[in-house]
Scaffold this active site. Structure first.
Site, PDB file in Angstrom:
ATOM      1  N   GLU A   1      -7.320  -6.206   8.583  1.00  0.00           N
ATOM      2  CA  GLU A   1      -6.739  -5.813   7.289  1.00  0.00           C
ATOM      3  C   GLU A   1      -6.604  -7.048   6.379  1.00  0.00           C
ATOM      4  O   GLU A   1      -6.285  -8.151   6.836  1.00  0.00           O
ATOM      5  CB  GLU A   1      -5.387  -5.117   7.483  1.00  0.00           C
ATOM      6  CG  GLU A   1      -4.985  -4.349   6.233  1.00  0.00           C
ATOM      7  CD  GLU A   1      -3.858  -3.344   6.438  1.00  0.00           C
ATOM      8  OE1 GLU A   1      -3.217  -3.326   7.505  1.00  0.00           O
ATOM      9  OE2 GLU A   1      -3.619  -2.556   5.496  1.00  0.00           O
TER      10      GLU A   1
ATOM     11  N   ASP B   1       0.535  -7.739  13.350  1.00  0.00           N
ATOM     12  CA  ASP B   1       1.440  -6.808  12.652  1.00  0.00           C
ATOM     13  C   ASP B   1       2.660  -6.399  13.490  1.00  0.00           C
ATOM     14  O   ASP B   1       3.734  -6.131  12.925  1.00  0.00           O
ATOM     15  CB  ASP B   1       0.683  -5.532  12.261  1.00  0.00           C
ATOM     16  CG  ASP B   1      -0.023  -5.664  10.915  1.00  0.00           C
ATOM     17  OD1 ASP B   1       0.300  -6.589  10.153  1.00  0.00           O
ATOM     18  OD2 ASP B   1      -0.898  -4.826  10.628  1.00  0.00           O
TER      19      ASP B   1
ATOM     20  N   HIS C   1       4.007 -11.025   9.705  1.00  0.00           N
ATOM     21  CA  HIS C   1       4.839 -10.795   8.517  1.00  0.00           C
ATOM     22  C   HIS C   1       6.286 -11.149   8.832  1.00  0.00           C
ATOM     23  O   HIS C   1       6.819 -10.734   9.863  1.00  0.00           O
ATOM     24  CB  HIS C   1       4.825  -9.310   8.102  1.00  0.00           C
ATOM     25  CG  HIS C   1       3.508  -8.805   7.651  1.00  0.00           C
ATOM     26  ND1 HIS C   1       2.940  -9.146   6.446  1.00  0.00           N
ATOM     27  CD2 HIS C   1       2.635  -7.964   8.240  1.00  0.00           C
ATOM     28  CE1 HIS C   1       1.777  -8.535   6.317  1.00  0.00           C
ATOM     29  NE2 HIS C   1       1.563  -7.811   7.390  1.00  0.00           N
TER      30      HIS C   1
ATOM     31  N   HIS D   1      -6.648  -9.372  13.320  1.00  0.00           N
ATOM     32  CA  HIS D   1      -6.604  -8.076  12.638  1.00  0.00           C
ATOM     33  C   HIS D   1      -7.402  -8.172  11.338  1.00  0.00           C
ATOM     34  O   HIS D   1      -7.258  -9.136  10.587  1.00  0.00           O
ATOM     35  CB  HIS D   1      -5.131  -7.738  12.371  1.00  0.00           C
ATOM     36  CG  HIS D   1      -4.877  -6.459  11.671  1.00  0.00           C
ATOM     37  ND1 HIS D   1      -5.722  -5.382  11.712  1.00  0.00           N
ATOM     38  CD2 HIS D   1      -3.812  -6.055  10.901  1.00  0.00           C
ATOM     39  CE1 HIS D   1      -5.208  -4.393  11.004  1.00  0.00           C
ATOM     40  NE2 HIS D   1      -4.058  -4.774  10.496  1.00  0.00           N
TER      41      HIS D   1
ATOM     42  N   TYR E   1       9.658  -1.266   8.319  1.00  0.00           N
ATOM     43  CA  TYR E   1       8.268  -1.660   8.566  1.00  0.00           C
ATOM     44  C   TYR E   1       7.660  -0.761   9.650  1.00  0.00           C
ATOM     45  O   TYR E   1       6.562  -0.232   9.501  1.00  0.00           O
ATOM     46  CB  TYR E   1       8.270  -3.126   9.013  1.00  0.00           C
ATOM     47  CG  TYR E   1       6.933  -3.720   9.330  1.00  0.00           C
ATOM     48  CD1 TYR E   1       6.236  -4.454   8.379  1.00  0.00           C
ATOM     49  CD2 TYR E   1       6.373  -3.587  10.589  1.00  0.00           C
ATOM     50  CE1 TYR E   1       5.011  -5.029   8.684  1.00  0.00           C
ATOM     51  CE2 TYR E   1       5.152  -4.151  10.900  1.00  0.00           C
ATOM     52  CZ  TYR E   1       4.471  -4.872   9.935  1.00  0.00           C
ATOM     53  OH  TYR E   1       3.260  -5.436  10.250  1.00  0.00           O
TER      54      TYR E   1
ATOM     55  N   ASP F   1      -4.655  -8.317   4.279  1.00  0.00           N
ATOM     56  CA  ASP F   1      -3.488  -9.205   4.132  1.00  0.00           C
ATOM     57  C   ASP F   1      -3.573 -10.368   5.125  1.00  0.00           C
ATOM     58  O   ASP F   1      -2.915 -11.387   4.937  1.00  0.00           O
ATOM     59  CB  ASP F   1      -2.153  -8.444   4.268  1.00  0.00           C
ATOM     60  CG  ASP F   1      -2.086  -7.498   5.442  1.00  0.00           C
ATOM     61  OD1 ASP F   1      -3.149  -7.080   5.938  1.00  0.00           O
ATOM     62  OD2 ASP F   1      -0.975  -7.153   5.871  1.00  0.00           O
TER      63      ASP F   1
ATOM     64  N   HIS G   1       0.807  -1.229   0.000  1.00  0.00           N
ATOM     65  CA  HIS G   1       0.000   0.000   0.000  1.00  0.00           C
ATOM     66  C   HIS G   1       0.842   1.283   0.000  1.00  0.00           C
ATOM     67  O   HIS G   1       0.732   2.151   0.854  1.00  0.00           O
ATOM     68  CB  HIS G   1      -1.137  -0.008   1.030  1.00  0.00           C
ATOM     69  CG  HIS G   1      -0.808  -0.234   2.480  1.00  0.00           C
ATOM     70  ND1 HIS G   1       0.158   0.456   3.146  1.00  0.00           N
ATOM     71  CD2 HIS G   1      -1.386  -1.050   3.393  1.00  0.00           C
ATOM     72  CE1 HIS G   1       0.173   0.074   4.407  1.00  0.00           C
ATOM     73  NE2 HIS G   1      -0.746  -0.845   4.583  1.00  0.00           N
TER      74      HIS G   1
ATOM     75  N   HIS H   1      -2.135  -2.517  14.398  1.00  0.00           N
ATOM     76  CA  HIS H   1      -2.058  -1.428  13.473  1.00  0.00           C
ATOM     77  C   HIS H   1      -3.401  -0.693  13.219  1.00  0.00           C
ATOM     78  O   HIS H   1      -3.424   0.452  12.797  1.00  0.00           O
ATOM     79  CB  HIS H   1      -1.502  -2.047  12.182  1.00  0.00           C
ATOM     80  CG  HIS H   1      -1.566  -1.283  10.941  1.00  0.00           C
ATOM     81  ND1 HIS H   1      -1.887  -1.814   9.731  1.00  0.00           N
ATOM     82  CD2 HIS H   1      -1.315   0.033  10.701  1.00  0.00           C
ATOM     83  CE1 HIS H   1      -1.825  -0.914   8.797  1.00  0.00           C
ATOM     84  NE2 HIS H   1      -1.483   0.229   9.331  1.00  0.00           N
TER      85      HIS H   1
HETATM   86 FE1  FEO Z   1      -2.261  -4.099   9.197  1.00  0.00          FE
HETATM   87 FE2  FEO Z   1      -0.365  -6.711   7.984  1.00  0.00          FE
HETATM   88  O1  FEO Z   1      -1.876  -5.613   8.161  1.00  0.00           O
END
Ligand code: FEO
Length: 395
Positions: A83, A166, A225, A81, A194, A85, A27, A147
């Site tokens: 989001e 995250d 991640h 979370h 990051y 991903d 993003h 996040h």
């Molecule tokens: Fe806030 Fe890895 O998504």
């Protein structure tokens, strides 16, 4: 059906994520090494999957799960979370595991409903709630804004395992899974980048999250991640404390763009002066450095100098774009200095100053704004100011 190696990170707890080798833009944040979306499968009396993967890696995750259990036997899917991903494969996973309850926070439920327009069978947990799945009890700790408002940590005390989604992540696609299999320099660089591009605005919330988990005993942090932390936990927590406090090194960073070379001449005069003061200084030309790399440099540098000529009664679009990004990420406790050149008008310098003031940065010296091309005296003056700013930073 593809067959993939399973990775057992703790007894009966498996990494079943997906590796996104090709991704280079997350993003808007330019990444160098791809990324992973980490999902974890806990095989207990009640089988639990923690998080999923981006939608296009669903098959990879499912193949990994099938190496271990029949997906239909999954009882719970924890969504730490919203989001996409991490939740992008949730609807498909729910089809594979129709009896699974989706464990999420209140805001997680709202967010997932907005994303997938369907009740996936949620069970909402408050911060501090627990869920017994057999030999293990899962603990849920909300960490809003690390996040998103819905973000949550899953903690498993019996395995000393923290699954913080995250937080503590890095964008690294790799066949290695653990922090002792990758050089610290690479890990630190990717974790810093990051943090700077994703977590930086939420320093206060990160501090609260660090406090919330400080009483917990864990010897493994498995984020959503990149690489799993098991050998360098104190080191990465130390870095997070520093970043969350907006601490920086006594280093200078000159960020600029130039049209006909005048602003660049001033940039190099400042560079010389700061160097003479003994302060390390780095140059970042907006023409060839991506804004997400510059933000990471800002995280490490206390003194930030910004230069732009005036173009069409304003700053250069490259500087405008960068400052829009900077305003959103809101780094604090920095010393700022502004410089530029102009033919007529000269508004760029004032526009940049305004943004730095809005960020409450310390601006101890008057800006430089030079008409057309700087002469020798003006360049010597810029060098002198550079030296003085360097000395100011040293105090
Ligand atoms: Fe806030 Fe890895 O998504």
């Amino acid at each position: 059906m593809i067959k993939l190696n399973k990775v057992e990170i703790k007894p009966d707890i498996y990494w079943v994520g997906g590796i996104d080798w090709d991704l280079r833009n997350f993003h808007g944040y330019e990444i160098q090494r791809g990324t992973t979306y980490n999902a974890y499968l806990i095989v207990d009396k009640e089988i639990t999957l923690v998080d999923t993967v981006k939608h296009y890696l669903f098959d990879e995750m499912l193949a990994r799960i099938k190496e271990i259990v029949d997906p239909q036997k999954i009882d719970y899917i924890v969504s730490n979370h919203v989001e996409m991903d991490h939740s992008g494969s949730l609807p498909k996973m729910k089809k594979e595991a129709p009896d699974a309850k989706i464990i999420t926070s209140t805001r997680g439920e709202k967010g997932l409903l907005r994303h997938y327009k369907k009740d996936l069978g949620f069970r909402v947990v408050k911060s501090g709630d627990t869920l017994n799945i057999g030999k293990r009890t899962l603990h849920f700790v909300h960490i809003p804004m690390v996040h998103w408002p819905d973000s949550m940590v899953t903690y498993i005390p019996s395995d000393k395992l923290l699954l913080p989604n995250d937080a503590f992540g890095q964008h690294i696609a790799s066949s290695e899974r653990f922090d002792d299999e990758i050089e610290w320099g690479i890990l630190r660089e990717e974790a810093a980048q990051y943090y700077a591009n994703i977590v930086m605005p939420y320093g206060d919330q990160v501090k609260k999250a660090l406090e919330a988990v400080s009483g917990l005993k864990f010897d493994m942090i498995a984020p959503s991640h990149g690489i799993i932390w098991r050998s360098r936990i104190p080191k990465i927590i130390e870095e997070y404390k520093k970043w969350a406090s907006f601490e920086a090194e006594k280093k200078a960073l000159i960020i600029y763009d130039s049209m006909w070379g005048s602003t660049e001449k001033i940039a190099y005069a400042l560079y010389e002066g700061i160097s003479e003061s003994g302060i390390p200084v780095n140059m970042r030309n907006l023409k060839n450095t991506h804004i997400s790399d510059i933000i990471t440099d800002i995280q490490d540098s206390k003194l930030i100098l910004l230069g732009s000529p005036t173009l069409n009664n304003g700053m250069m679009p490259s500087m405008g774009g960068f400052l829009t990004y900077l305003k959103g990420l809101r780094p604090r406790n920095r010393i700022g200095f502004v410089f530029g050149s102009y033919g007529w008008g000269g508004q760029a310098v004032g526009e940049i100053e305004k943004i730095l003031k809005d960020l409450s940065w310390d601006i101890p010296f008057d800006s430089i704004n030079i008409n057309y091309i700087p002469d020798e005296e003006e360049l010597n003056n810029a060098k002198d100011i550079g030296r003085k700013i360097g000395i100011y930073l040293k105090k």
